[in-house]
Write an enzyme that holds these catalytic residues in place. Sequence first.
Site: not given
Length: 248
Positions: A137, A150
Amino acid sequence: MKLRDKVCIVTGATSGMGEAIAKCFSCEGAFLVLSGRNLESGKALEAELSNAIFVPGDVTDPSYNKKLVQTAMENYGKLDILSLNAGILGLGNVQELPIDTWRHTMDTNLSAIFYLCKYALPYLQKQPKGNILVNASIAAFKSFPNHPAYCASKAASVALMKQMAVDYAPNIRVNAICPGPVDTPLLWESAKAFENPRTAVENAKRTTLLKRLGTPEDISKLVLFLVSDDSSWITGTTVTIDGGIINT
Ligand SMILES: NC(=O)c1ccc[n+]([C@@H]2O[C@H](COP(=O)([O-])OP(=O)(O)OC[C@H]3O[C@@H](n4cnc5c(N)ncnc54)[C@H](O)[C@@H]3O)[C@@H](O)[C@H]2O)c1
């Protein structure tokens, strides 16, 4: 047919990008082992695609990852490609985030990659060319509010990818994609970290240089490039696919 007769394991295949990748790989002639938690959507995808076997389970369980590899070997006799997409957000700032959520996010986004690669590598090494593609990501490089687990897990997944590229070259290529905002259930879940989720998604869309969210199909086209021979001189790197939002 860029993946004719290639055997691929796709995790997170029951939704979003993983589902688009599974469909794209199937169109390109691959044999698939599909991993996911949702029995209904997994079975539906298995029925829709030719040469696909759905194995329901939880990627945080090492033995489930072993089972994915065994399924590929028992049914197809070899393994060529891993597409690692399973991921969760684990929202909350460091003070609020329950320790269990931190652990579960690290397990899903990082340890599960280690587990599947650990069991798959002996078979990938038997092939003339193996390929591992991590779905990381832009959160690996850019911080977002209330996403500590995350961001940390995605940065670590990029480090793990680069390290494996060193150990397993030249026969196995290992790369990662770093998507920006892509229109999937996870994006809308991520927006809940902001005061007004709908506005947050609209803002993300407006902030991209290309003025739109990514689609799962945008991602599957890049993944196909990176796991196919078209990218045969690319390893140990990240490719950002984010409509240009990282530059804003
Ligand atoms: N959507 C975005 O904007 C975006 C941006 C950058 C990166 N990503 C990454 O892309 C990947 C795919 O996400 P998506 O956006 O398609 O979201 P999604 O929620 O549609 O898909 C995530 C998939 O992972 C599976 N999964 C999660 N935990 C699992 C577990 N413990 N065991 C088995 N399967 C599990 C889910 O069942 C689902 O199929 C994720 O790794 C995510 O972090 C998403």
